[in-house]
Structures are given as C-alpha cells and as structure tokens.
Design a protein around this motif. Structure first.
Motif, mmCIF file in Angstrom:
data_model
loop_
_atom_site.group_PDB
_atom_site.id
_atom_site.type_symbol
_atom_site.label_atom_id
_atom_site.label_comp_id
_atom_site.label_asym_id
_atom_site.label_seq_id
_atom_site.Cartn_x
_atom_site.Cartn_y
_atom_site.Cartn_z
ATOM 1 N N ILE A 30 0.873 -1.175 0.000
ATOM 2 C CA ILE A 30 0.000 0.000 0.000
ATOM 3 C C ILE A 30 0.907 1.221 0.000
ATOM 4 O O ILE A 30 1.617 1.481 0.979
ATOM 5 C CB ILE A 30 -0.918 0.029 1.225
ATOM 6 N N ALA A 31 0.904 1.958 -1.079
ATOM 7 C CA ALA A 31 1.834 3.081 -1.235
ATOM 8 C C ALA A 31 1.179 4.388 -0.802
ATOM 9 O O ALA A 31 0.852 5.248 -1.621
ATOM 10 C CB ALA A 31 2.312 3.175 -2.682
ATOM 11 N N ASP A 32 0.997 4.552 0.515
ATOM 12 C CA ASP A 32 0.347 5.755 1.019
ATOM 13 C C ASP A 32 1.262 6.591 1.910
ATOM 14 O O ASP A 32 0.802 7.502 2.593
ATOM 15 C CB ASP A 32 -0.924 5.388 1.776
ATOM 16 N N GLY A 33 2.548 6.245 1.940
ATOM 17 C CA GLY A 33 3.491 7.012 2.740
ATOM 18 C C GLY A 33 3.417 6.738 4.227
ATOM 19 O O GLY A 33 3.993 7.464 5.024
ATOM 20 N N ARG A 34 2.688 5.680 4.618
ATOM 21 C CA ARG A 34 2.580 5.311 6.025
ATOM 22 C C ARG A 34 3.216 3.948 6.251
ATOM 23 O O ARG A 34 3.352 3.158 5.325
ATOM 24 C CB ARG A 34 1.118 5.285 6.481
ATOM 25 N N ILE A 35 3.572 3.679 7.502
ATOM 26 C CA ILE A 35 4.173 2.402 7.829
ATOM 27 C C ILE A 35 3.104 1.313 7.838
ATOM 28 O O ILE A 35 1.980 1.541 8.286
ATOM 29 C CB ILE A 35 4.883 2.462 9.200
ATOM 30 N N HIS A 36 3.459 0.149 7.308
ATOM 31 C CA HIS A 36 2.574 -1.006 7.303
ATOM 32 C C HIS A 36 3.353 -2.210 7.799
ATOM 33 O O HIS A 36 4.504 -2.422 7.421
ATOM 34 C CB HIS A 36 2.033 -1.273 5.893
ATOM 35 N N GLY A 50 7.776 -7.695 10.130
ATOM 36 C CA GLY A 50 8.151 -6.971 8.922
ATOM 37 C C GLY A 50 7.402 -5.653 8.812
ATOM 38 O O GLY A 50 6.286 -5.519 9.303
ATOM 39 N N TRP A 51 8.040 -4.678 8.175
ATOM 40 C CA TRP A 51 7.393 -3.391 8.007
ATOM 41 C C TRP A 51 7.910 -2.726 6.727
ATOM 42 O O TRP A 51 8.991 -3.035 6.242
ATOM 43 C CB TRP A 51 7.650 -2.475 9.204
ATOM 44 N N TYR A 52 7.107 -1.819 6.190
ATOM 45 C CA TYR A 52 7.552 -1.036 5.038
ATOM 46 C C TYR A 52 6.822 0.293 5.004
ATOM 47 O O TYR A 52 5.771 0.477 5.635
ATOM 48 C CB TYR A 52 7.318 -1.798 3.727
ATOM 49 N N LEU A 53 7.395 1.217 4.288
ATOM 50 C CA LEU A 53 6.802 2.534 4.047
ATOM 51 C C LEU A 53 7.192 2.925 2.629
ATOM 52 O O LEU A 53 8.378 2.936 2.290
ATOM 53 C CB LEU A 53 7.332 3.548 5.062
ATOM 54 N N LEU A 54 6.200 3.195 1.787
ATOM 55 C CA LEU A 54 6.458 3.559 0.392
ATOM 56 C C LEU A 54 5.605 4.750 0.003
ATOM 57 O O LEU A 54 4.412 4.785 0.278
ATOM 58 C CB LEU A 54 6.130 2.379 -0.533
ATOM 59 N N HIS A 55 6.237 5.743 -0.616
ATOM 60 C CA HIS A 55 5.464 6.865 -1.159
ATOM 61 C C HIS A 55 5.816 7.031 -2.631
ATOM 62 O O HIS A 55 6.923 6.708 -3.074
ATOM 63 C CB HIS A 55 5.709 8.160 -0.374
ATOM 64 N N GLY A 62 11.122 4.335 -0.791
ATOM 65 C CA GLY A 62 10.596 3.716 0.422
ATOM 66 C C GLY A 62 11.674 3.073 1.261
ATOM 67 O O GLY A 62 12.850 3.025 0.876
ATOM 68 N N VAL A 63 11.265 2.586 2.406
ATOM 69 C CA VAL A 63 12.150 1.842 3.310
ATOM 70 C C VAL A 63 11.370 0.632 3.801
ATOM 71 O O VAL A 63 10.137 0.636 3.846
ATOM 72 C CB VAL A 63 12.624 2.689 4.513
ATOM 73 N N PHE A 64 12.104 -0.412 4.169
ATOM 74 C CA PHE A 64 11.463 -1.605 4.715
ATOM 75 C C PHE A 64 12.454 -2.315 5.616
ATOM 76 O O PHE A 64 13.655 -2.008 5.634
ATOM 77 C CB PHE A 64 10.977 -2.537 3.596
#
Length: 303
Positions: A30-36, A50-55, A62-64
């Motif tokens: 989910i590319a909403d700029g929030r951590i998931h 596991g976690w990621y953040l993508l904008h 992003g980072v993960f």
C-alpha cells in the motif's frame, strides 16, 4: 493502462521485489506514505515483525525492514538515466519508527487495560490444579482463569502490563499484545535477607523459592533475562542475585545457558545451572523444576 499509471505499478512491483529479495516475504504493498506491518517468512503465527513505508510523490522511494532482526533497507526507483535523485531516507526511517512506536504503545495500553480488567475476576488458583500437581509446586501468585488455565500477572514493578496463561498440559500463551520485554512476575519468599532468584519459567522460580525461601522473579523467556535482571539490580543495588539458568542442551546454541551467563555477568550476579548427570534424560529436562522432580523421584532430595 495509461502512460502515467504504468510507472506507478512498476514502482510498486519493484519495491515488493526488493522486499522479497531481502528474504522478508511478499506483502501486499500500500503506497500511502505510512508504515505497514506484515508477517515475514520466519514470523510465528500472529506475529508481524516486517514493516515497510512507500510513497510515490515526486519520485517513488521507500524503506522496509524487520523489527525482530533490527534490519532496515532503503529503496528508490531509478530514473531513465539509471540513477536516483537524493532522498532523505533518514527522515523516512524516523517517520517509520515514530509510527511504529505509537502503534506499539497503543497496543500495549489496550492489553494492559484488558489485563487489569481480567485479573481481579480470577480467583486464587487451587493447589490441586493439574499443572501445579504435575510440577509439584504451590500456587503462589497464580490465579485461575475462566477457562481453567493458570493465570500469572506480568508487570514492570508499578503496573500490570500483561498476563500469562498456562493450561493443564503445560502449554503457555500470553495475553495478545501485552508488553513482556523488561517485565516480570514476582514470587514472594519467606527467608530473611535471602538472595533474589531470577529465572525463565514460573515452575523453575516457584520450585527454588519453595526450597530456599528466597523471593523470585519470573522473566518468562531467555531473551528477557537481561532486561529484567538489569531492572531488578537497579531496584536492589546491594542485594545478592542468583540467575537460575536453563540448560537448553536440546536446542542449538543452548540459549538458556548463554542468556543466563550474559545476564549474570552484566549485573554482577551468580548463576546456577541444573546438573543432569546420571539422571533419566528421556523427558529431555532443561530447568530446575525438571531437576528437582527427577532428584525427588530418585530419592536424592527429601520430600
């Protein structure tokens, strides 16, 4: 698919591929700029380390990583020239950590509220509970949950943070979402100026508290021995402390022995391990409760 949408999907696919290559799994992105959060390939059921953040604003980046593995990796889409613009990844990682901490605190708070609601409704555990009879120990602080499991309080010295439930067959579960790290269950002693005992399991600490009269502290697992021991040392700077180490000879690396030694060295405590030499090893014993029950059965200690 139009020309503007194509790069977006490509960026998401490439980001997901990077996570897979890192060995963390294949989460839905989910590319909403929030951590998931997501469950990695080596997570236990119910865990999501596991976690990621993508904008996708301006330039996809992003980072993960994995909180459990303390692993973090950055990712940025390549431009047509094969390069990527400068991205403030430190700010992204800081944002991810801030969101993670807020979510974790909210989860702990909900679990602590549940624990505080459930605990007063549990009556004292009966001495003839099947688990207590099997382990040959008294109830101490244990109570009885509505489903007949043993319930143990877990706290940080000032407030209840979670509960542990133990079934008749010895299977154990923690209250979902409760804080365990750095928290413990106390067992009172009746000896004057006795050393403080710290061990992994309730049965281990209860056994040795009954034998010695010393107060005990249950850390619940090997990884929690160090943080709990450091707190107990801070609260009792001049007390004698004994770490009751497990002998996990049946587990690769013997984590019980390694973690107990490390905790003892860190806080200046003694450490004791059970010696199973010349004992029946068919049950694969590991802790002081196992040792004591085997010793009693063999007539090595008085009942």
């Amino acid at each position: 698919m139009n020309a503007t949408t194509q790069p977006t999907w490509r960026a998401i696919d490439e980001f997901a591929a990077a996570i897979a290559v890192a060995g963390l799994g294949t989460p839905d992105i989910i590319a909403d700029g929030r951590i998931h959060r997501f469950r990695t390939d080596d997570d236990k059921a119910g865990s999501r380390s596991g976690w990621y953040l993508l904008h996708l604003d301006r330039h996809p980046a992003g980072v993960f990583g994995s909180w459990k593995l303390s692993f973090t990796q950055t990712w940025s889409a390549k431009t047509e020239a094969g390069t990527a613009p400068l991205i403030d990844f430190r700010a992204m990682i800081k944002t991810a950590r801030r969101q993670r901490d807020a979510e974790q605190q909210a989860t702990w708070t909900r679990a602590a509220y549940t624990a505080a609601s459930v605990w007063p409704t549990c009556p004292p555990a009966p001495a003839d509970h099947p688990y207590l009879l099997k382990k040959e120990i008294g109830p101490h602080v244990a109570r009885l949950a509505s489903d007949n499991r043993i319930a143990l309080p877990i706290g940080d010295g000032s407030a209840l943070t979670s509960l542990q439930f133990i079934a008749a067959d010895g299977s154990k579960r923690f209250l979902t979402g409760g804080r365990i790290a750095g928290c413990w269950c106390p067992i009172e002693g009746d000896g004057p100026e006795s050393p403080i005992l710290i061990g992994e399991g309730f049965a281990t600490v209860a056994t040795m508290a009954e034998v010695t009269g010393s107060p005990g502290v249950v850390a619940f697992n090997a990884g929690n021995l160090l943080p709990v021991s450091k707190t107990i040392r801070r609260l009792n700077p001049h007390a004698d402390i004994i770490i009751l180490g497990d002998d996990d000879r049946w587990t690769e690396g013997n984590p019980g022995r390694a973690k107990a030694r490390s905790a003892a060295l860190e806080i200046g405590a003694k450490v004791l391990f059970p010696d199973f030499a010349d004992m029946d090893l068919d049950s694969k014993p590991t802790d002081w409760n196992d040792w004591y029950r085997l010793a009693r059965a063999a007539g090595r200690v008085k009942v």
